[in-house]
Scaffold this motif. Structure first.
Motif, short mmCIF file in Angstrom:
data_model
loop_
_atom_site.label_atom_id
_atom_site.label_comp_id
_atom_site.label_asym_id
_atom_site.label_seq_id
_atom_site.Cartn_x
_atom_site.Cartn_y
_atom_site.Cartn_z
N HIS A 25 111.92 19.21 49.29
CA HIS A 25 110.63 18.56 49.50
C HIS A 25 109.79 18.56 48.22
N LEU A 26 109.86 19.62 47.44
CA LEU A 26 109.12 19.63 46.18
C LEU A 26 109.64 18.55 45.24
N ALA A 27 110.95 18.38 45.20
CA ALA A 27 111.54 17.38 44.31
C ALA A 27 111.13 15.97 44.72
N GLU A 28 111.17 15.67 46.01
CA GLU A 28 110.82 14.32 46.44
C GLU A 28 109.33 14.05 46.26
N THR A 29 108.49 15.05 46.55
CA THR A 29 107.06 14.87 46.32
C THR A 29 106.77 14.68 44.85
N GLY A 30 107.43 15.49 44.01
CA GLY A 30 107.26 15.34 42.57
C GLY A 30 107.72 13.99 42.07
N LEU A 74 107.05 19.84 40.17
CA LEU A 74 106.09 20.63 40.93
C LEU A 74 106.69 21.96 41.36
N SER A 75 105.90 23.01 41.28
CA SER A 75 106.23 24.26 41.95
C SER A 75 105.51 24.28 43.29
N ARG A 76 105.86 25.22 44.13
CA ARG A 76 105.20 25.33 45.43
C ARG A 76 103.69 25.54 45.25
N THR A 77 103.30 26.47 44.39
CA THR A 77 101.87 26.75 44.22
C THR A 77 101.15 25.57 43.58
N GLU A 78 101.81 24.85 42.69
CA GLU A 78 101.16 23.69 42.09
C GLU A 78 100.91 22.61 43.15
N LEU A 79 101.89 22.37 44.00
CA LEU A 79 101.70 21.37 45.04
C LEU A 79 100.57 21.77 45.99
N ILE A 80 100.54 23.04 46.40
CA ILE A 80 99.48 23.49 47.30
C ILE A 80 98.11 23.29 46.65
N GLY A 81 98.03 23.52 45.35
CA GLY A 81 96.77 23.30 44.65
C GLY A 81 96.34 21.85 44.63
N LEU A 82 97.31 20.93 44.65
CA LEU A 82 97.00 19.50 44.62
C LEU A 82 96.64 18.94 46.00
N LEU A 83 96.98 19.65 47.07
CA LEU A 83 96.83 19.10 48.41
C LEU A 83 95.39 19.05 48.90
N SER A 84 94.45 19.62 48.13
CA SER A 84 93.04 19.45 48.47
C SER A 84 92.56 18.04 48.19
N ASP A 85 93.32 17.29 47.39
CA ASP A 85 93.06 15.87 47.14
C ASP A 85 93.69 15.07 48.28
N THR A 89 94.38 12.00 48.68
CA THR A 89 95.42 11.04 48.29
C THR A 89 96.77 11.73 48.16
N VAL A 90 96.79 12.90 47.54
CA VAL A 90 98.03 13.66 47.41
C VAL A 90 98.46 14.18 48.77
N ALA A 91 97.50 14.63 49.58
CA ALA A 91 97.83 15.15 50.91
C ALA A 91 98.50 14.08 51.76
N ARG A 92 98.04 12.85 51.68
CA ARG A 92 98.65 11.77 52.46
C ARG A 92 100.02 11.40 51.91
N LEU A 93 100.17 11.44 50.60
CA LEU A 93 101.49 11.19 50.02
C LEU A 93 102.48 12.26 50.50
N PHE A 136 93.54 13.29 60.69
CA PHE A 136 94.55 13.59 59.68
C PHE A 136 94.56 15.10 59.44
N ASN A 137 95.47 15.78 60.12
CA ASN A 137 95.57 17.24 60.03
C ASN A 137 96.53 17.62 58.91
N ALA A 138 96.00 17.59 57.71
CA ALA A 138 96.84 17.74 56.53
C ALA A 138 97.39 19.15 56.39
N ALA A 139 98.67 19.25 56.00
CA ALA A 139 99.25 20.53 55.59
C ALA A 139 98.66 20.87 54.21
N PRO A 140 98.57 22.16 53.87
CA PRO A 140 99.08 23.32 54.60
C PRO A 140 98.05 24.04 55.45
#
Length: 641
Positions: A154-159, A166-177, A179-183, A364-368
């Motif tokens: 999932h990290l590879a496809e999102t990246g 992306l690392s796991r922590t980098e992705l989690i940091g981006l999910l407050s946006d 646009t990224v959360a919906r992607l 829109f109940n965005a992860a995480p």
């Protein structure tokens, strides 16, 4: 839709094929069930994984051979594919879901090609047995209880979609946006759709029209329609079982809340989807769920719009037929009652007002963070649903609505403008949030969090109402805003004089014609003593007056007593009313008090056999009893006095 669909979930227990087959035949012949869903847990075990599909398929064939009726009613429930999270004695080696904190869950990642191959082989074999259908259970999800998957796939496809590694922590940091959360949400859904496609392709090798259906969870319902469509099969309808079961919950005060959860899921699904309730008595005996609670739950689910249910009335881990006897008795007794109720619901619509409204587009109940959430975390329904005031839930209804602070964030500004034009009753927290979004002119006050001396009580006319724990300060915007009640403060509990602290309730008609009530207080939860400023007889009378204002007419029916009554109110095109009353308390009612400003000329009740039978109304009470946990449904002919 003419009739209910009811699935009987049945375990495949070796050595008991004849008994289970005879039981399933009786349930289908009697109408308690329309079909049988033979349960198979396919989550991989062992390394290499054991061929569970072959073993369970052989058990299915043995059961089908023993079945004395039409085997076209015998399907398969793939009760686990990805996995519900239970760790087996010998785990498989597929890529597991990675939680937001980096830990592993024993749930298989849908992107893993090796796991996809395992599932394709398993489903392909089961489809070759030509069952009536294959239903995929609700472990097939990535939001509720998961909050995403942060594995390398999932990290590879999102990246890839973001154009960066992306690392796991980098992705989690981006999910407050957002646009990224919906992607990322699209990546999660696409991975599930990819695995659903693998399942469908395996089924198509035997029969492209073999029906496939899907079970969703509360937080995953946004994904359910697309997944159900991918699984359905050529020319087959989409079928979704929602997640509204009351697992291991013997009390009834939370019943309106769980009914709301069901309505949230129904509102998120397209109208052409066949929706089944989850009437799960897990672990399928009366130490968990009484037969009366099963009956109430199924009745309530039909009232919210379900087209049937997936019944769990048979012990799945051991052959214990006595454990399901009471469930079979109650479903058998009321089988025609459910059918008549279903037709009545299909022919009617909610009336009066909505105790909670659902937005035009799903939350829109965005992860995480929000994966478990599907709707509001607090609604007026939790209060009205025990006070005996009408308690309907509906998506963007053409009715006045009640909103809590937790409700407001579900709606777009466009939705809120529409709701304001139709009329609203707001708790203080809702008014504060609406004002922050620029809606002060639509509600007639400027509302901010209350700061000042503690509110000791409220004055409504000649009555002194108890205080609640949370308030807003309401500032009327002009003379069109009328004050209906006043906040009070006193120096001590023995002081007989009060100081007025501002409006406790305001009435306003906005430029769109919507009538708006704003309360300074906010509703508390039902299990706290501080909330009894609202769980109160005088407050109930005040709410009736306020509801009559936003509706422009008195509330048509309510239960005037202090027993815990959940009341649903609907209306037929010919003007008659449909009333359902559930006794949520522990005290039986010998008669059912019913208050109405209307002249009632006839009352009928749905009998267990599905017939409408007359019921007498004397001295303001229906001459019908209401036992604890019992629902009763009435059709009332009435007109204005």
């Amino acid at each position: 839709m003419d009739k209910l669909t009811a699935l009987h979930v049945m375990p495949l227990l070796p050595g008991h094929e004849a008994d289970l087959a005879a039981d399933a035949f009786d349930l289908i012949r009697s109408g308690v069930a329309t079909d049988c869903a033979c349960m198979m847990t396919l989550v991989p075990e062992g390394n290499p994984p054991q061929n569970k599909a072959k073993i369970l398929g052989d058990r299915f064939l043995a059961f089908r051979d023993a079945y004395p009726g039409d085997t076209a009613h015998l399907g398969i429930l793939a009760q686990a594919t990805i996995g519900h999270g239970y760790v087996p004695d010998e785990p498989a080696s597929f890529q597991q879901i990675v939680r937001p904190d980096g830990s592993l869950a024993y749930q298989m990642c849908p992107f893993d090609p090796a796991f996809q191959h395992y599932i394709r082989e398993a489903i392909g074999h089961l489809a070759s047995l030509r069952p009536a259908f294959i239903m995929i259970d609700d472990d097939f999800r990535l939001l509720t209880g998961r909050n995403g998957c942060f594995c390398p796939l999932h990290l590879a496809e999102t990246g890839r979609r973001l154009g960066r590694s992306l690392s796991r922590t980098e992705l989690i940091g981006l999910l407050s946006d957002e646009t990224v959360a919906r992607l990322y949400d699209n990546v999660l859904l696409d991975s599930l759709l990819q695995l659903a496609g693998v399942i469908r392709d395996a089924m198509d090798e035997t029969d492209p029209a073999l029906p496939g259906s899907f079970c969703t969870c509360y937080g995953d319902v946004r994904h359910a329609g697309a997944i159900a469509g991918r699984l359905a099969g050529k020319g087959q309808p989409r079928v979704v079982r929602i997640n509204n079961a009351r697992y291991l919950n013997p009390e009834m005060r939370s019943f309106p809340v769980r009914m709301y959860h069901g309505t949230v899921q129904i509102a998120a699904l397209d109208d052409d989807i066949l929706v089944l309730a989850e009437t799960d008595t897990c672990p399928q005996n009366r130490y968990s769920t009484a037969a009366a609670l099963l009956h109430a739950h199924y009745t309530g689910s039909i009232l919210e719009g379900c087209h049937g249910a997936k019944h769990w009335i048979t012990r799945t881990r051991a052959y214990q037929p006595a454990s399901g006897a009471a469930y079979r008795a109650v479903l058998g007794r009321y089988q025609q009652f459910y059918e008549t109720l279903f037709q009545a619901v299909q022919a009617s619509r909610p009336d009066g007002y909505a105790a909670s409204a659902l937005p035009s587009a799903s939350f829109f109940n965005a992860a995480p963070v929000h994966g478990d959430r599907g709707g509001s975390e607090k609604t007026w329904g939790a209060l009205l649903g025990v006070l005996g005031l009408p308690c309907n839930y509906a998506r963007m209804p053409d009715l006045p609505v009640m909103l809590t602070g937790e409700d407001v964030g579900l709606f777009s500004d466009t939705d809120l403008r529409q709701l304001a034009a139709g009329g609203m009753l707001l708790e203080g927290a809702a008014a504060v949030k609406l004002c922050a979004r620029g809606f002060a002119a639509a509600i007639g006050v400027n509302a901010v969090p209350y700061q000042g001396p503690r509110v000791s009580a409220e004055r409504w006319g000649q009555k002194i109402l108890g205080s609640d724990s949370t308030y807003a300060h309401l500032e009327p915007l002009g003379p069109k805003t009328r004050v209906q009640a006043i906040l009070l403060h006193r120096k001590s509990g023995v002081d007989e004089s009060f100081t007025e602290m501002g409006p406790a309730a305001t009435l306003f008609t906005n430029d769109s014609g919507g009538r708006v009530v704003v309360l300074a207080a906010s509703v508390g939860t039902s299990n706290k003593l501080s909330s009894f400023g609202f769980y109160d007889a005088d407050r109930k009378l005040q709410l009736l007056e306020l509801l009559s204002f936003i509706c422009g007419r008195p509330v048509a029916f309510h239960y005037p007593g202090d027993a815990e009554i959940y009341l649903k109110l609907r209306r037929f095109p010919d003007g008659r009313y449909l009333l359902a009353l559930f006794n949520l308390g522990h005290d039986p009612l010998d008669t059912i008090p019913l208050a109405s400003p209307l002249a009632i000329s006839r009352v009928e009740q749905i009998a267990p056999d599905g017939q409408w039978v007359p019921v007498a109304l004397e001295s303001g009470a229906l001459l019908a009893s209401l036992a604890p946990a019992e629902p009763k449904v009435f059709r009332v002919t009435a007109k204005d006095r």
